[in-house]
Design a protein around this motif. Structure first.
Motif, PDB file in Angstrom:
ATOM      1  N   ASP A 137     -10.281  14.956  17.182  1.00 58.07           N
ATOM      2  CA  ASP A 137      -8.971  15.581  17.003  1.00 58.07           C
ATOM      3  C   ASP A 137      -8.377  16.016  18.346  1.00 58.07           C
ATOM      4  O   ASP A 137      -7.260  15.623  18.718  1.00 58.07           O
ATOM      5  CB  ASP A 137      -9.148  16.788  16.053  1.00 58.07           C
ATOM      6  CG  ASP A 137      -7.827  17.175  15.421  1.00 58.07           C
ATOM      7  OD1 ASP A 137      -6.798  16.542  15.773  1.00 58.07           O
ATOM      8  OD2 ASP A 137      -7.817  18.114  14.594  1.00 58.07           O
ATOM      9  N   ALA A 138      -9.156  16.787  19.085  1.00 50.37           N
ATOM     10  CA  ALA A 138      -8.675  17.284  20.385  1.00 50.37           C
ATOM     11  C   ALA A 138      -8.458  16.126  21.358  1.00 50.37           C
ATOM     12  O   ALA A 138      -7.501  16.121  22.152  1.00 50.37           O
ATOM     13  CB  ALA A 138      -9.689  18.269  20.961  1.00 50.37           C
ATOM     14  N   ALA A 139      -9.328  15.105  21.255  1.00 55.81           N
ATOM     15  CA  ALA A 139      -9.212  13.964  22.166  1.00 55.81           C
ATOM     16  C   ALA A 139      -7.911  13.211  21.915  1.00 55.81           C
ATOM     17  O   ALA A 139      -7.206  12.826  22.858  1.00 55.81           O
ATOM     18  CB  ALA A 139     -10.407  13.043  21.982  1.00 55.81           C
ATOM     19  N   LEU A 140      -7.578  13.026  20.644  1.00 51.04           N
ATOM     20  CA  LEU A 140      -6.342  12.308  20.317  1.00 51.04           C
ATOM     21  C   LEU A 140      -5.116  13.092  20.777  1.00 51.04           C
ATOM     22  O   LEU A 140      -4.120  12.509  21.212  1.00 51.04           O
ATOM     23  CB  LEU A 140      -6.250  12.065  18.807  1.00 51.04           C
ATOM     24  CG  LEU A 140      -6.885  10.776  18.297  1.00 51.04           C
ATOM     25  CD1 LEU A 140      -6.787  10.712  16.781  1.00 51.04           C
ATOM     26  CD2 LEU A 140      -6.224   9.542  18.904  1.00 51.04           C
ATOM     27  N   ALA A 141      -5.216  14.411  20.695  1.00 49.62           N
ATOM     28  CA  ALA A 141      -4.108  15.250  21.169  1.00 49.62           C
ATOM     29  C   ALA A 141      -3.910  15.030  22.670  1.00 49.62           C
ATOM     30  O   ALA A 141      -2.783  15.039  23.179  1.00 49.62           O
ATOM     31  CB  ALA A 141      -4.396  16.721  20.870  1.00 49.62           C
ATOM     32  N   LYS A 142      -4.989  14.785  23.378  1.00 55.21           N
ATOM     33  CA  LYS A 142      -4.906  14.589  24.828  1.00 55.21           C
ATOM     34  C   LYS A 142      -4.380  13.191  25.185  1.00 55.21           C
ATOM     35  O   LYS A 142      -3.503  13.049  26.038  1.00 55.21           O
ATOM     36  CB  LYS A 142      -6.306  14.797  25.440  1.00 55.21           C
ATOM     37  CG  LYS A 142      -6.324  14.694  26.951  1.00 55.21           C
ATOM     38  CD  LYS A 142      -7.696  15.023  27.511  1.00 55.21           C
ATOM     39  CE  LYS A 142      -7.862  14.382  28.895  1.00 55.21           C
ATOM     40  NZ  LYS A 142      -9.251  14.350  29.334  1.00 55.21           N
ATOM     41  N   THR A 143      -4.918  12.169  24.517  1.00 53.20           N
ATOM     42  CA  THR A 143      -4.523  10.802  24.902  1.00 53.20           C
ATOM     43  C   THR A 143      -3.232  10.371  24.232  1.00 53.20           C
ATOM     44  O   THR A 143      -2.530   9.503  24.746  1.00 53.20           O
ATOM     45  CB  THR A 143      -5.604   9.765  24.500  1.00 53.20           C
ATOM     46  OG1 THR A 143      -5.833   9.876  23.108  1.00 53.20           O
ATOM     47  CG2 THR A 143      -6.886   9.959  25.258  1.00 53.20           C
ATOM     48  N   GLY A 144      -2.904  10.978  23.086  1.00 49.59           N
ATOM     49  CA  GLY A 144      -1.767  10.502  22.308  1.00 49.59           C
ATOM     50  C   GLY A 144      -2.137   9.216  21.597  1.00 49.59           C
ATOM     51  O   GLY A 144      -3.248   8.704  21.754  1.00 49.59           O
ATOM     52  N   THR A 145      -1.193   8.700  20.778  1.00 49.72           N
ATOM     53  CA  THR A 145      -1.433   7.429  20.090  1.00 49.72           C
ATOM     54  C   THR A 145      -0.351   6.442  20.497  1.00 49.72           C
ATOM     55  O   THR A 145       0.750   6.870  20.860  1.00 49.72           O
ATOM     56  CB  THR A 145      -1.412   7.610  18.555  1.00 49.72           C
ATOM     57  OG1 THR A 145      -0.198   8.252  18.215  1.00 49.72           O
ATOM     58  CG2 THR A 145      -2.605   8.386  18.063  1.00 49.72           C
ATOM     59  N   PRO A 146      -0.608   5.129  20.432  1.00 52.38           N
ATOM     60  CA  PRO A 146      -1.908   4.557  20.097  1.00 52.38           C
ATOM     61  C   PRO A 146      -2.946   4.825  21.175  1.00 52.38           C
ATOM     62  O   PRO A 146      -2.613   5.096  22.321  1.00 52.38           O
ATOM     63  CB  PRO A 146      -1.612   3.061  19.980  1.00 52.38           C
ATOM     64  CG  PRO A 146      -0.426   2.838  20.849  1.00 52.38           C
ATOM     65  CD  PRO A 146       0.385   4.099  20.777  1.00 52.38           C
TER      66      PRO A 146
END
Ligand code: AMP
Length: 378
Positions: A137-146
């Motif tokens: 969760d936190a990682a996706l917040a950092k990298t964004g999507t995709p």
């Protein structure tokens, strides 16, 4: 280490861990230069084993086999990064080993490699290490999507990678990868991809081959175009960054650095502690090719001249082409400016690298058009 004095001259035996196509081309280069070659690979029909003076068919962790190799060889190198560091350490008790276990260990693990690159000031795509589902969760917040989820170990050619649009997709992919450590990487809008193959010797001298512009299909290299069609300032920067990585690793051997170009900037994607698919063009287009260079640096000989003799496009030939009766070699071989290299693999599978060819032409665009025509017609 009970090393023989350098340089190691023709007549001596060299060893290679790994019997794939990179090992095969190393073996051919070494034998052409008058060395004997011993290959260690568990596969009895390995591409390199077919070409070697001796094939030791054993696992990379087999202590008796490692000893046999280490005692018989003046020096040993590797053709792939997943060889256990402990095996290189064991070999180094008997003979010269290059690259070192430490350098190979960094490139074995994506998470370790990206962290090392970032810690040493080399730009990469944004990434976060994932050790458990709770990190996503936190990682996706950092990298964004995709984003891309990549397993840290044993992934290659787009295998062990999944494109992620949502947290649920990330969780599913992480589970599918067996909950193993992964890296979550921001998806970079690529302008192009470049790579630099280089050799660094014991004295710290670094010789770089011309920069390749690489196009991938489904995560697998399709063509390398040389010289790369980017501004000279960017190729110079890529060559300098690649050498800086080699110096920081105190690397001895041939290595490759793969770059993404995004917003006119270079980001390092991967470091390979060995010759590289994107360096196969050197076999026919440079004064010295990457495998002769691997022999030279392993033996402590002066590094060869890396000059480009002709514009060239390298086209990978994948197992997919064996559908419907196999490739039309006649059409390829009818072209007198194409050099064919097949790896002697007995089974063709989709995505499996079966060979490559180098298209040489004074005009790079003509070479590229012919490579595409051959690819579509094979
Ligand atoms: P890799 O196995 O990590 O080298 O990835 C294989 C190919 O997938 C690369 O050469 C790129 O074409 C593409 N790729 C990998 N990572 C990214 C990324 N973060 N952003 C965009 N494309 C990527």
């Amino acid at each position: 280490m009970s090393s023989k004095p350098l340089p190691i001259l023709p007549g001596a035996t060299l060893g290679i861990l790994g019997g794939g196509q990179l090992g095969r081309m190393f073996t051919l280069a070494a034998r052409t230069m008058g060395y004997k070659v011993m290959v260690l690979d568990p596969d009895g029909a390995s591409p390199a084993g077919q070409m070697a003076d001796e094939h030791v068919q054993a696992d990379y962790t087999d202590l008796a086999a490692l000893k046999k190799l280490g005692v018989a060889c003046a020096a040993v190198t590797t053709e792939f990064e997943n060889v256990p560091a402990a095996s290189l350490i064991e070999l180094a008790r008997h003979c010269r080993v290059a690259p070192s276990a430490e350098a190979v260990a960094i490139a074995q693990d994506r998470g370790h490699e990206k962290t090392w690159l970032a810690d040493n000031g080399f730009a990469t795509a944004p990434f976060t290490l994932i050790n458990s589902e709770a990190d996503l969760d936190a990682a996706l917040a950092k990298t964004g999507t995709p984003a891309l989820l990549k397993v840290s170990r044993f992934g290659y050619d787009g295998k062990g990678q999944a494109r992620i649009g949502t947290l649920d997709e990330a969780r599913t992919a992480f589970r599918e990868f067996g909950g193993l450590p992964c890296v979550l990487e921001g998806f970079v809008k690529l302008e192009c991809e470049l790579s630099v193959v280089l050799a660094r010797d014991d004295a710290g001298q670094c010789e770089r081959f011309p920069v390749a512009e690489n196009r991938h299909v489904n995560g697998i290299l399709d063509v390398s175009i040389v010289p790369a069609r980017v501004p000279e300032s960017l190729t110079q920067q890529a060559r300098d960054m690649a050498c800086a990585v080699a110096h920081k690793l105190d690397y001895v051997g041939v290595m490759a650095v793969e770059f993404f170009v995004a917003d006119g900037r270079l980001l390092i994607n991967e470091v390979a502690p060995r010759p590289h698919n994107s360096g196969h063009y050197t076999l026919d287009a440079c004064v010295t090719d990457q495998f002769e260079q691997q022999v030279r640096v392993l033996c402590g000989l002066p590094l060869g001249d890396t000059r480009l003799l002709s514009p060239v496009v390298m086209l990978n030939i994948l197992g997919d082409r064996w559908k419907n009766g196999g490739p039309h070699w006649d059409a390829l071989l009818a072209q007198t400016n194409i050099k064919l290299h097949l790896y002697g693999k007995q089974t063709a599978r989709p995505g499996r690298k079966m060979g490559h060819c180098n298209v040489l032409d004074a005009d790079l665009n003509t070479a590229l058009q012919l490579a595409e025509q051959i690819r579509n017609g094979l």
